[in-house]
Scaffold this motif. Structure first.
Motif, short mmCIF file in Angstrom:
data_model
loop_
_atom_site.label_atom_id
_atom_site.label_comp_id
_atom_site.label_asym_id
_atom_site.label_seq_id
_atom_site.Cartn_x
_atom_site.Cartn_y
_atom_site.Cartn_z
N LEU A 24 -0.78 1.17 7.88
CA LEU A 24 -1.07 0.71 6.52
C LEU A 24 0.24 0.59 5.74
O LEU A 24 1.08 1.49 5.80
N PRO A 25 0.40 -0.49 4.98
CA PRO A 25 1.59 -0.59 4.12
C PRO A 25 1.60 0.55 3.11
O PRO A 25 0.55 1.10 2.75
N LEU A 26 2.77 0.94 2.64
CA LEU A 26 2.89 2.07 1.72
C LEU A 26 2.05 1.89 0.46
O LEU A 26 1.48 2.86 -0.04
N ASP A 27 1.94 0.67 -0.07
CA ASP A 27 1.13 0.50 -1.28
C ASP A 27 -0.35 0.75 -0.99
O ASP A 27 -1.06 1.33 -1.81
N TRP A 28 -0.82 0.39 0.18
CA TRP A 28 -2.20 0.67 0.56
C TRP A 28 -2.40 2.16 0.81
O TRP A 28 -3.46 2.71 0.53
N GLN A 29 -1.38 2.81 1.35
CA GLN A 29 -1.47 4.26 1.52
C GLN A 29 -1.64 4.93 0.16
O GLN A 29 -2.43 5.87 0.02
N GLY A 30 -0.93 4.45 -0.83
CA GLY A 30 -1.06 4.99 -2.19
C GLY A 30 -2.45 4.77 -2.75
O GLY A 30 -3.02 5.67 -3.39
N ARG A 31 -3.02 3.60 -2.50
CA ARG A 31 -4.39 3.34 -2.95
C ARG A 31 -5.38 4.27 -2.27
O ARG A 31 -6.33 4.74 -2.89
N LEU A 32 -5.15 4.51 -0.99
CA LEU A 32 -6.04 5.39 -0.25
C LEU A 32 -5.95 6.82 -0.78
O LEU A 32 -6.97 7.48 -0.98
#
Length: 79
Positions: A24-32
């Motif tokens: 997962l891209p880092l921005d998606w990791q943050g959303r998760l």
């Protein structure tokens, strides 16, 4: 394919399995991380947040401790 909160909405009341979570891209990791903490999704930047009941399971074969040390995987998501 779903993008954004649709993943969580379609899994409402069930389980969302994220295979290869290390990719997962880092921005998606943050959303998760935000979703796991708040259990809410926002359809867009101006929209209201909606509570969603979803169990999230992530899997990967990647060495997460190494990816975390290299700043390629979020420490708070690894925990």
């Amino acid at each position: 394919a779903c993008e954004g909160p649709e993943f969580f909405e379609q899994a409402a009341g069930g389980t969302l399995f994220l295979d290869h979570v290390s990719e997962l891209p880092l921005d998606w990791q943050g959303r998760l991380v935000r979703f796991l903490a708040e259990r809410r999704v926002r359809r867009d930047k101006l929209g209201a947040q909606e509570a969603t009941d979803v169990r999230v399971i992530g899997a990967t074969e990647a060495p997460l401790s190494e990816l975390t040390a290299a700043k390629q995987f979020r420490q708070d998501l690894f925990y």
